[in-house]
Design a protein around this motif. Structure first.
Motif, short mmCIF file in Angstrom:
data_model
loop_
_atom_site.label_atom_id
_atom_site.label_comp_id
_atom_site.label_asym_id
_atom_site.label_seq_id
_atom_site.Cartn_x
_atom_site.Cartn_y
_atom_site.Cartn_z
N VAL A 173 0.86 -1.19 0.00
CA VAL A 173 0.00 0.00 0.00
C VAL A 173 0.89 1.24 0.00
O VAL A 173 1.81 1.35 0.82
CB VAL A 173 -0.94 0.02 1.23
CG1 VAL A 173 -1.73 1.33 1.28
CG2 VAL A 173 -1.89 -1.17 1.20
N ASN A 174 0.62 2.14 -0.92
CA ASN A 174 1.40 3.37 -1.04
C ASN A 174 1.01 4.35 0.07
O ASN A 174 -0.16 4.73 0.20
CB ASN A 174 1.15 4.01 -2.41
CG ASN A 174 1.86 5.34 -2.58
OD1 ASN A 174 2.87 5.60 -1.93
ND2 ASN A 174 1.32 6.19 -3.44
N PHE A 175 1.98 4.77 0.87
CA PHE A 175 1.75 5.73 1.95
C PHE A 175 2.23 7.14 1.58
O PHE A 175 2.08 8.05 2.39
CB PHE A 175 2.43 5.27 3.24
CG PHE A 175 1.59 4.34 4.07
CD1 PHE A 175 1.15 4.72 5.34
CD2 PHE A 175 1.21 3.09 3.60
CE1 PHE A 175 0.37 3.87 6.11
CE2 PHE A 175 0.44 2.23 4.36
CZ PHE A 175 0.01 2.62 5.63
N TYR A 176 2.76 7.32 0.39
CA TYR A 176 3.20 8.65 -0.04
C TYR A 176 2.01 9.32 -0.73
O TYR A 176 1.91 9.36 -1.95
CB TYR A 176 4.40 8.54 -0.96
CG TYR A 176 5.05 9.86 -1.32
CD1 TYR A 176 5.08 10.93 -0.43
CD2 TYR A 176 5.66 10.02 -2.57
CE1 TYR A 176 5.69 12.12 -0.76
CE2 TYR A 176 6.28 11.21 -2.91
CZ TYR A 176 6.29 12.26 -2.00
OH TYR A 176 6.90 13.46 -2.33
N ARG A 177 1.09 9.82 0.09
CA ARG A 177 -0.20 10.32 -0.39
C ARG A 177 -0.44 11.76 0.03
O ARG A 177 0.29 12.31 0.86
CB ARG A 177 -1.33 9.44 0.16
CG ARG A 177 -1.33 8.00 -0.36
CD ARG A 177 -2.39 7.19 0.35
NE ARG A 177 -2.48 5.83 -0.14
CZ ARG A 177 -3.45 5.34 -0.91
NH1 ARG A 177 -4.42 6.15 -1.30
NH2 ARG A 177 -3.45 4.09 -1.28
N ASP A 192 -1.73 -3.61 5.41
CA ASP A 192 -1.23 -2.25 5.55
C ASP A 192 -2.40 -1.26 5.44
O ASP A 192 -3.16 -1.30 4.47
CB ASP A 192 -0.21 -1.96 4.46
CG ASP A 192 1.05 -2.81 4.59
OD1 ASP A 192 0.97 -3.86 5.26
OD2 ASP A 192 2.09 -2.44 4.03
N HIS A 193 -2.51 -0.37 6.42
CA HIS A 193 -3.60 0.61 6.35
C HIS A 193 -3.35 1.79 7.28
O HIS A 193 -2.49 1.74 8.17
CB HIS A 193 -4.95 -0.03 6.70
CG HIS A 193 -5.12 -0.34 8.16
ND1 HIS A 193 -4.66 -1.50 8.73
CD2 HIS A 193 -5.73 0.35 9.16
CE1 HIS A 193 -4.96 -1.52 10.03
NE2 HIS A 193 -5.61 -0.39 10.31
N TRP A 194 -4.14 2.85 7.05
CA TRP A 194 -4.15 4.06 7.88
C TRP A 194 -5.60 4.40 8.15
O TRP A 194 -6.40 4.57 7.21
CB TRP A 194 -3.45 5.21 7.15
CG TRP A 194 -3.53 6.53 7.84
CD1 TRP A 194 -4.37 7.57 7.56
CD2 TRP A 194 -2.72 6.98 8.95
NE1 TRP A 194 -4.15 8.62 8.41
CE2 TRP A 194 -3.14 8.28 9.28
CE3 TRP A 194 -1.69 6.39 9.69
CZ2 TRP A 194 -2.56 9.01 10.31
CZ3 TRP A 194 -1.11 7.12 10.72
CH2 TRP A 194 -1.54 8.42 11.02
N GLU A 282 9.14 11.26 2.02
CA GLU A 282 8.20 10.45 1.23
C GLU A 282 7.15 9.76 2.11
O GLU A 282 6.96 8.54 2.04
CB GLU A 282 8.96 9.41 0.38
CG GLU A 282 9.82 10.04 -0.69
CD GLU A 282 10.38 9.04 -1.68
OE1 GLU A 282 10.02 7.84 -1.59
OE2 GLU A 282 11.16 9.45 -2.54
N GLY A 283 6.46 10.55 2.90
CA GLY A 283 5.41 10.00 3.76
C GLY A 283 4.47 11.08 4.25
O GLY A 283 4.45 12.20 3.74
N GLY A 297 6.83 6.20 6.12
CA GLY A 297 7.73 6.43 4.99
C GLY A 297 7.58 5.38 3.90
O GLY A 297 6.65 4.56 3.91
N ASN A 298 8.51 5.38 2.98
CA ASN A 298 8.50 4.46 1.84
C ASN A 298 9.01 3.09 2.30
O ASN A 298 10.16 2.94 2.71
CB ASN A 298 9.37 5.02 0.71
CG ASN A 298 9.21 4.27 -0.58
OD1 ASN A 298 9.10 3.04 -0.60
ND2 ASN A 298 9.19 5.01 -1.69
#
Length: 329
Positions: A173-177, A192-194, A282-283, A297-298
């Motif tokens: 899951v991309n966290f650089y959003r 993976d989640h937020w 990058e986060g 981060g990445n």
């Protein structure tokens, strides 16, 4: 002599005696008079037996103004009711709007969930889980001002009842959003989640909340960092972090230094550095200038753009992190 006769004839014509009046009506005498007296010829049809002479009618004058309206008359008698008209043809069958029905049902279900859904993981029943893992499962919880949401509850670690709001374990899951994604949340609850900044604020802003971070370093060391006080401020304050009361086995406390700092993303810079820490690392995080920890981060980077926790010798890269909170008992 002739003029005198004409004058006498005209005089008799316009002022006739009763006897002469009858004589004047004869056609022969009229013709004689008309030949001699033009005035009589023009008016002969207006001479009456009463010796009254009336001139020829003039042209019609202009129409006068209408008179005032008269009073309203008494209402008439209502007539009898007419016959009923023929029955109309039956209309075609209507189409059921399933979308509206489904929306109405969803609202009813939402209302039921709000009435009966628990507001924290300490109120869930294990058999109500939407899905299960070894440590807990996904449950429906009611969050004030947000509504009913699916959340992951850790029911085993350190007494259980933890609401998991961040997890990194697979790196898929991309966290650089951007800001919007971090406010509403994203990812897979079993992976993976937020959870989302707004839900975090609504569930922690009443105080009496503790928080725990579990980590596994790149070389397999298990660390934990526990905080006795944890709170996320409102969106109007960019979800400011408030955390204190550290305990645990991590080499150093690398999260408390970020307290009182606003959240930042690549498109919403709220840090204290002259640049944008979210872009540099990058986060999305409570960056200061920039970060002593960077758990969002990445996942695939091996430098300060990756997932790390500060250590004595610099940073310690992580292959797993999990952040969760619960009410203090």
């Amino acid at each position: 002599m002739e003029s005198l006769i004409t004058l006498l004839l005209c005089s008799f014509a316009f002022n006739p005696s009763p006897t002469w009046a009858t004589t004047l009506q004869s056609s022969h005498f009229k013709e004689l008079i008309c030949n001699q007296c033009q005035q009589y010829c023009e008016n002969t049809d207006l001479v009456t037996a009463g010796n009254t002479r009336v001139g020829k009618a003039g042209p019609r004058g202009l129409r006068g103004f209408p008179g005032p309206r008269g009073p309203i008359g008494e209402p008439g008698v209502i007539g009898p009711r007419g016959r009923n008209g023929p029955v109309g043809a039956r209309g075609s069958e209507g189409v059921v709007n399933m979308t509206l029905i489904e929306q109405s049902m969803d609202r009813k279900i939402e209302e039921v969930h709000q009435m009966y859904a628990p507001r924290s993981c300490d109120g869930v029943k294990s058999d109500a889980a939407l899905s299960r893992t070894d440590s807990g499962g996904v449950f429906k919880l009611f969050i004030p001002e947000v509504g009913v949401r699916n959340l992951f509850c850790d029911l085993t670690d350190d007494g259980g009842n933890w609401v998991v709001f961040q997890r990194r374990m697979y790196g898929n899951v991309n966290f650089y959003r951007g800001w919007g994604d971090y406010v509403k949340g994203f990812g897979d609850l079993q992976g993976d989640h937020w959870l989302g900044l707004e839900a975090l604020h609504q569930m922690t802003n009443r105080g009496n909340i503790e928080m725990k971070i579990n980590m596994i370093t790149s070389d397999g060391i298990h660390w934990s960092a526990k905080y006795s006080n944890f709170n996320i401020g409102p969106g109007s304050e960019n979800y400011t972090l408030s955390v204190s009361g550290y305990s645990g086995n991590a080499t150093l406390d690398r999260f408390s230094p970020h307290t009182n700092q606003q959240f930042s993303t690549k498109d919403a810079d709220h840090d204290l550095w002259k640049g944008n820490c979210a872009s540099r690392r990058e986060g999305g995080w409570w960056y200061r200038g920039c970060a002593q920890s960077n758990l969002n981060g990445n996942f695939n980077k091996t430098d300060k753009k990756g997932i790390y926790w500060g250590a004595d010798s610099g940073i310690k890269l992580l292959r797993f992190s999990e952040m969760k909170f619960r009410r203090r008992s």
